[in-house]
Enzyme design. Structure first.
Site, short mmCIF file in Angstrom:
data_model
loop_
_atom_site.label_atom_id
_atom_site.label_comp_id
_atom_site.label_asym_id
_atom_site.label_seq_id
_atom_site.Cartn_x
_atom_site.Cartn_y
_atom_site.Cartn_z
N ASN A 131 13.14 4.53 -17.31
CA ASN A 131 13.72 5.33 -16.23
C ASN A 131 15.16 5.72 -16.53
O ASN A 131 15.59 6.83 -16.21
CB ASN A 131 13.64 4.57 -14.89
N LYS A 136 10.58 -1.00 -18.51
CA LYS A 136 10.46 -0.11 -17.35
C LYS A 136 11.84 0.43 -16.93
O LYS A 136 12.02 1.62 -16.71
CB LYS A 136 9.80 -0.86 -16.18
N LYS A 144 10.86 16.48 -5.32
CA LYS A 144 10.26 17.34 -6.35
C LYS A 144 9.02 17.95 -5.73
O LYS A 144 8.62 17.58 -4.63
CB LYS A 144 9.91 16.53 -7.61
N GLN A 182 17.76 6.33 -9.42
CA GLN A 182 19.07 5.78 -9.02
C GLN A 182 19.00 4.27 -8.86
O GLN A 182 19.83 3.53 -9.38
CB GLN A 182 19.54 6.46 -7.73
N CYS A 186 13.13 5.98 -7.62
CA CYS A 186 13.27 5.09 -8.78
C CYS A 186 14.56 5.24 -9.59
O CYS A 186 15.22 4.25 -9.87
CB CYS A 186 12.08 5.31 -9.71
N ALA A 224 0.85 -1.21 0.00
CA ALA A 224 0.00 0.00 0.00
C ALA A 224 0.87 1.24 0.00
O ALA A 224 0.72 2.13 0.83
CB ALA A 224 -0.92 -0.02 1.23
N GLY A 225 1.81 1.29 -0.94
CA GLY A 225 2.75 2.41 -0.97
C GLY A 225 2.40 3.47 -1.99
O GLY A 225 1.24 3.64 -2.36
N TYR A 226 3.44 4.16 -2.47
CA TYR A 226 3.25 5.27 -3.42
C TYR A 226 2.68 4.78 -4.74
O TYR A 226 2.05 5.54 -5.47
CB TYR A 226 4.59 5.99 -3.66
N ALA A 240 4.47 9.26 -12.29
CA ALA A 240 5.47 10.05 -11.58
C ALA A 240 4.80 10.64 -10.35
O ALA A 240 3.60 10.98 -10.39
CB ALA A 240 6.01 11.16 -12.48
P1 NAD Z 1 6.68 1.82 -0.98
O1 NAD Z 1 7.84 1.51 -0.13
O2 NAD Z 1 6.00 3.16 -0.88
O3 NAD Z 1 5.53 0.72 -0.72
C1 NAD Z 1 5.75 -0.65 -0.69
C2 NAD Z 1 4.85 -1.26 0.40
O4 NAD Z 1 4.96 -2.67 0.33
C3 NAD Z 1 5.26 -0.88 1.83
O5 NAD Z 1 4.17 -0.23 2.47
C4 NAD Z 1 5.61 -2.23 2.49
O6 NAD Z 1 5.22 -2.30 3.85
C5 NAD Z 1 4.81 -3.20 1.64
N1 NAD Z 1 5.31 -4.58 1.71
C6 NAD Z 1 6.60 -5.02 1.57
N2 NAD Z 1 6.64 -6.36 1.67
C7 NAD Z 1 5.37 -6.79 1.88
C8 NAD Z 1 4.77 -8.07 2.05
N3 NAD Z 1 5.51 -9.18 2.01
N4 NAD Z 1 3.44 -8.13 2.26
C9 NAD Z 1 2.69 -7.01 2.29
N5 NAD Z 1 3.18 -5.77 2.12
C10 NAD Z 1 4.52 -5.66 1.91
O7 NAD Z 1 7.14 1.55 -2.48
P2 NAD Z 1 6.56 2.23 -3.82
O8 NAD Z 1 7.20 3.57 -4.02
O9 NAD Z 1 5.09 2.10 -3.84
O10 NAD Z 1 7.20 1.28 -4.92
C11 NAD Z 1 6.73 -0.04 -5.11
C12 NAD Z 1 7.31 -0.59 -6.41
O11 NAD Z 1 6.85 0.19 -7.51
C13 NAD Z 1 8.84 -0.55 -6.49
O12 NAD Z 1 9.28 -1.68 -7.20
C14 NAD Z 1 9.11 0.71 -7.30
O13 NAD Z 1 10.33 0.63 -7.99
C15 NAD Z 1 7.96 0.72 -8.26
N6 NAD Z 1 7.59 2.04 -8.78
C16 NAD Z 1 7.57 3.13 -7.96
C17 NAD Z 1 7.18 4.37 -8.44
C18 NAD Z 1 7.14 5.59 -7.56
O14 NAD Z 1 6.95 6.69 -8.08
N7 NAD Z 1 7.31 5.49 -6.25
C19 NAD Z 1 6.78 4.49 -9.78
C20 NAD Z 1 6.79 3.36 -10.58
C21 NAD Z 1 7.19 2.14 -10.07
C1 UDX Z 2 10.02 8.69 -12.24
C2 UDX Z 2 9.50 8.49 -13.67
O1 UDX Z 2 9.24 9.77 -14.27
C3 UDX Z 2 8.23 7.66 -13.66
O2 UDX Z 2 7.79 7.41 -14.99
C4 UDX Z 2 8.49 6.36 -12.95
O3 UDX Z 2 7.31 5.59 -12.89
C5 UDX Z 2 9.04 6.60 -11.55
O4 UDX Z 2 10.22 7.43 -11.62
P1 UDX Z 2 9.37 10.27 -10.20
O5 UDX Z 2 10.70 9.86 -9.66
O6 UDX Z 2 8.18 10.14 -9.34
O7 UDX Z 2 9.05 9.44 -11.54
O8 UDX Z 2 9.43 11.81 -10.68
P2 UDX Z 2 10.08 12.53 -11.95
O9 UDX Z 2 9.16 13.59 -12.37
O10 UDX Z 2 10.54 11.60 -12.96
O11 UDX Z 2 11.36 13.26 -11.30
C6 UDX Z 2 12.48 12.55 -10.84
C7 UDX Z 2 13.56 13.51 -10.40
O12 UDX Z 2 14.13 14.17 -11.54
C8 UDX Z 2 13.07 14.62 -9.48
O13 UDX Z 2 14.00 14.86 -8.47
C9 UDX Z 2 12.93 15.80 -10.41
O14 UDX Z 2 13.04 17.03 -9.74
C10 UDX Z 2 14.11 15.57 -11.34
N1 UDX Z 2 13.93 16.23 -12.65
C11 UDX Z 2 12.94 15.84 -13.49
C12 UDX Z 2 14.81 17.24 -13.03
O15 UDX Z 2 15.73 17.59 -12.28
N2 UDX Z 2 14.64 17.84 -14.24
C13 UDX Z 2 13.65 17.48 -15.11
O16 UDX Z 2 13.57 18.07 -16.19
C14 UDX Z 2 12.77 16.46 -14.71
#
Ligand code: NAD
Ligand code: UDX
Length: 466
Positions: free
Chosen positions: A226, A222, A341, A280, A278, A11-13, A165
């Site tokens: 990124n 994916k 951001k 790095q 994401c 239940a994350g981002y 994003a």
């Molecule tokens: P997050 O850390 O916000 O959320 C993950 C959640 O999973 C946590 O709340 C954690 O407690 C839960 N969890 C872990 N193990 C578990 C288990 N065994 N059972 C139940 N719950 C469990 O992470 P996020 O930012 O939502 O990212 C999740 C995935 O999506 C990552 O692989 C990330 O790379 C990818 N992703 C993230 C973004 C972003 O913008 N944050 C965008 C695209 C893809």
């Molecule tokens: C990124 C990807 O955009 C998204 O598609 C993927 O699912 C998750 O990773 P996010 O990290 O949430 O999304 O934000 P993003 O808007 O991509 O910005 C990433 C970082 O780059 C931020 O720190 C932002 O400030 C920086 N950035 C972005 C810049 O410095 N300059 C730019 O022109 C764009």
């Protein structure tokens, strides 16, 4: 096959906003988001929508509309798995901090735990969807666990990476550039699973934007997306330093190159460095994958994106120190922004953390103001670096809830996040309450140089030459 019951583990981002949008657009599907983190689930269930664990524009409204109707947050993982025909895995896949691949490879322990739990609980056939970002070929590991640990039921694995994003997650989910689904088209069961997921998205995404590929292409797309996006930021940041040395202006350069339709105008903002959970992590993972196949030149190529980003963060703090007469010891420096951001409360890998750490090493006194990031998070971010004890961080850094108070008596202001409100501050008032000469270091290029110089500030803007 019509899906009526979805479970999302994590239940994350990603899990929270993604499933909230599915629930909104598919009122006939019951969506249950589960997590082992009880505190997080309680926050998702909190009556006061200001207390949701994630801040995203538009998210609270969707939660209000769907929660308790067809969207549920729960810690009962087994029950939700048992009830669902389709299970999304959306758990975190951080960089490994131990063992082989430490500091590079993705840590897949949470993914494996999910696979084992699904296998143990499932008594009927299930479609398992990879929503987390995973190294290419992870689906085969998941399949092997499911088939070997399971109760003889049939599992179909799909890859459906998420491209949202942060800060624009709801908009990105409601109107995605594309939805990518990787699956096994060589079998009838595989085709049925792909069609079931297509049908869900078809409720609001035009068919031509739903792309299907084989599983490996989907997983690798994916990481590739990124890597390309982060590379653009590092490329423009590399040019920002040349601009500063030569009198060119990076915003003019970005505009000029962005008008070339082959390059495009988006994602060309010079900054203090990219952050977020994401970029790095995923590039390091890509570098690790390339190395594991012996592709050292490919690995080095992508690693340079990270090297440039680290350099940009250090360059920013070095410039502050050298401009302030080579010493910031005991001087108050104000940080406007801590999030990676604007429009998010997420601080993972934010450039602000490294810049602060560098300045604290120089014994600066830092005051931080961020409209959405809470004090505990800021100290936890610094604590994670393990550079100095928490007490020392607390004696050197303060967190303010009023930006004017944060700037009072400061020698310098550093803009670390591009929050819109910073543009509209009463900069004359801020100037009158600062030490002189009063410096601004605009790491996001959002403030007006002439206006601030007219007030009396000594103004540095990233990528702007003299
Ligand atoms: P997050 O850390 O916000 O959320 C993950 C959640 O999973 C946590 O709340 C954690 O407690 C839960 N969890 C872990 N193990 C578990 C288990 N065994 N059972 C139940 N719950 C469990 O992470 P996020 O930012 O939502 O990212 C999740 C995935 O999506 C990552 O692989 C990330 O790379 C990818 N992703 C993230 C973004 C972003 O913008 N944050 C965008 C695209 C893809
Ligand atoms: C990124 C990807 O955009 C998204 O598609 C993927 O699912 C998750 O990773 P996010 O990290 O949430 O999304 O934000 P993003 O808007 O991509 O910005 C990433 C970082 O780059 C931020 O720190 C932002 O400030 C920086 N950035 C972005 C810049 O410095 N300059 C730019 O022109 C764009």
């Amino acid at each position: 096959m019509k899906i009526k019951n979805i479970c999302c583990i994590g239940a994350g981002y990603v899990g929270g906003p993604t499933m909230a949008v599915i629930a909104k657009q598919c009122p006939n599907i019951k969506v249950t988001i589960v997590d082992i983190n009880e505190e997080r689930i309680a926050a998702w269930n909190s009556k006061n929508l200001d207390n949701l664990p994630i801040f995203e524009p538009g998210l609270a409204e969707i939660i209000e509309e769907t929660r308790g109707k067809n969207l549920f947050f729960s810690t009962e993982v087994n029950k939700a798995i048992d009830e669902a025909e389709m299970i999304f895995i959306s758990v975190n896949t951080p960089t490994k901090t131990y063992g082989k691949g430490k500091g590079m490879a993705a840590d897949l322990k949470y993914i494996e735990l999910c696979a084992r739990q699904i296998a143990k609980v499932a008594k009927q056939d299930k479609i398992v969807v990879e929503k987390s970002t995973l190294p290419v070929r992870t689906a085969s590991a998941i399949k092997s666990i499911l088939d070997n640990v399971g109760n003889g039921v049939n599992f179909q694995i799909l890859s459906n990476p998420e491209f949202l994003a942060e800060g624009t997650a709801i908009q990105d989910l409601l109107s995605p550039d594309r939805v990518l689904i990787g699956g096994d088209t060589s079998t009838k069961e595989g085709e049925i699973a792909i069609q079931a997921l297509i049908e869900i998205y078809s409720n609001w995404v035009p068919k031509e934007r739903i792309l299907t590929t084989n599983v490996w292409s989907s997983e690798l797309s994916k990481l590739t997306a990124n890597a390309f996006l982060a590379q653009r930021v590092s490329s423009i940041n590399a040019m920002s330093e040349i601009c500063e040395k030569t009198g060119a202006d990076i915003r003019e350069v970005s505009k000029a190159i962005g008008m070339d339709s082959r390059i495009g105008s988006k994602f060309l903002n010079a900054s203090v460095g990219f952050g977020g959970s994401c970029f790095q992590k995923d590039i390091l993972n890509l570098v690790y994958i390339a190395k594991s196949y012996g592709l050292n030149e490919v690995a080095d190529y992508w690693e340079q994106v990270i090297i440039m980003n680290d350099y940009q963060k250090n360059r920013f703090s070095d410039n502050i120190v050298s401009t302030l007469y080579n010493t910031v010891s005991g001087k108050k420096i104000t940080f406007l922004g801590w999030a990676f951001k604007k429009d998010t409360n997420d601080t993972r890998e934010s450039a602000a953390i490294k810049v602060a750490d560098n300045l604290l090493n120089e014994q600066a006194k830092i005051a931080v103001y961020d409209p959405k990031v809470v004090e505990e998070r800021i100290f936890a971010d610094l604590d994670d670096l393990k550079t100095r004890p928490l007490e020392e961080n607390k004696s050197l850094l303060t967190v303010e809830s009023d930006p004017y108070l944060a700037c009072k008596n400061s020698h310098a202001i550093a803009i670390l996040t591009e929050w819109d409100e910073f543009k509209n501050y009463n900069w004359e008032k801020i100037y009158s309450n600062m030490q002189k000469p009063a410096f601004i270091f605009d790491g996001r290029g959002i403030l007006n140089k002439k206006e601030l110089e007219d007030i009396g500030f000594t103004f540095y803007k990233i990528g702007s030459g003299k």
